[in-house]
Design a protein around this motif. Structure first.
Motif, short mmCIF file in Angstrom:
data_model
loop_
_atom_site.label_atom_id
_atom_site.label_comp_id
_atom_site.label_asym_id
_atom_site.label_seq_id
_atom_site.Cartn_x
_atom_site.Cartn_y
_atom_site.Cartn_z
N ARG A 6 0.83 -1.20 0.00
CA ARG A 6 0.00 0.00 0.00
C ARG A 6 0.87 1.26 0.00
N ARG A 7 1.93 1.25 0.81
CA ARG A 7 2.83 2.39 0.88
C ARG A 7 3.53 2.62 -0.46
N LYS A 8 3.94 1.53 -1.11
CA LYS A 8 4.62 1.63 -2.40
C LYS A 8 3.71 2.23 -3.47
N LYS A 9 2.44 1.82 -3.47
CA LYS A 9 1.49 2.36 -4.44
C LYS A 9 1.25 3.84 -4.22
N LEU A 10 1.03 4.21 -2.97
CA LEU A 10 0.80 5.63 -2.67
C LEU A 10 2.02 6.47 -3.01
N GLN A 11 3.19 5.96 -2.73
CA GLN A 11 4.41 6.69 -3.05
C GLN A 11 4.52 6.88 -4.56
N ALA A 12 4.17 5.86 -5.34
CA ALA A 12 4.22 5.98 -6.80
C ALA A 12 3.26 7.05 -7.29
N ILE A 13 2.09 7.11 -6.70
CA ILE A 13 1.11 8.13 -7.09
C ILE A 13 1.62 9.52 -6.75
N PHE A 14 2.19 9.70 -5.58
CA PHE A 14 2.72 11.01 -5.18
C PHE A 14 3.89 11.43 -6.06
N VAL A 15 4.74 10.49 -6.44
CA VAL A 15 5.86 10.81 -7.33
C VAL A 15 5.31 11.31 -8.67
N ALA A 16 4.31 10.63 -9.19
CA ALA A 16 3.71 11.04 -10.46
C ALA A 16 3.08 12.42 -10.36
N LEU A 17 2.38 12.68 -9.27
CA LEU A 17 1.75 13.99 -9.10
C LEU A 17 2.78 15.11 -8.98
N ARG A 18 3.85 14.86 -8.23
CA ARG A 18 4.91 15.87 -8.09
C ARG A 18 5.58 16.14 -9.44
N ALA A 19 5.76 15.10 -10.22
CA ALA A 19 6.47 15.26 -11.49
C ALA A 19 5.70 16.12 -12.47
N VAL A 20 4.38 16.03 -12.47
CA VAL A 20 3.60 16.79 -13.45
C VAL A 20 3.02 18.08 -12.87
N GLN A 21 3.29 18.35 -11.61
CA GLN A 21 2.69 19.50 -10.92
C GLN A 21 3.03 20.83 -11.59
N ASP A 22 4.28 21.03 -11.97
CA ASP A 22 4.67 22.32 -12.53
C ASP A 22 4.51 22.39 -14.05
#
Length: 81
Positions: A6-22
């Motif tokens: 569960r932690r790994k999946k959430l971390q992957a989602i947050f990485v993706a969101l941070r990458a496209v944020q700007d």
């Protein structure tokens, strides 16, 4: 699903969101996005029933891993040429 999964999946989602944020994706962020895609695909694989679909997911994971490594190696800031 274990807490680690569960932690790994959430971390992957947050990485993706941070990458496209700007709105601008750097080569290192592109590699992170590829890795996040691999994590997400691997997380749904156990629920897939069809053998051909599992092969397709495995193939997509290999392609994403290779693409991410290639982007980081050829265009990233942390290169070891």
């Amino acid at each position: 699903m274990t807490e680690e999964e569960r932690r790994k999946k959430l971390q992957a989602i947050f990485v993706a969101l941070r990458a496209v944020q700007d709105g601008v994706i750097t080569p290192d962020e592109a590699d992170d996005l590829c890795r996040a895609g691999v994590v997400l695909l691997q997380s749904i694989r156990p629920q897939v029933k069809k053998y051909w679909a599992k092969i397709a997911l495995d193939t997509a994971c290999v392609v994403l891993k290779d693409l991410g490594e290639d982007i980081r190696r050829n265009h990233g800031t942390n290169t070891n040429k």
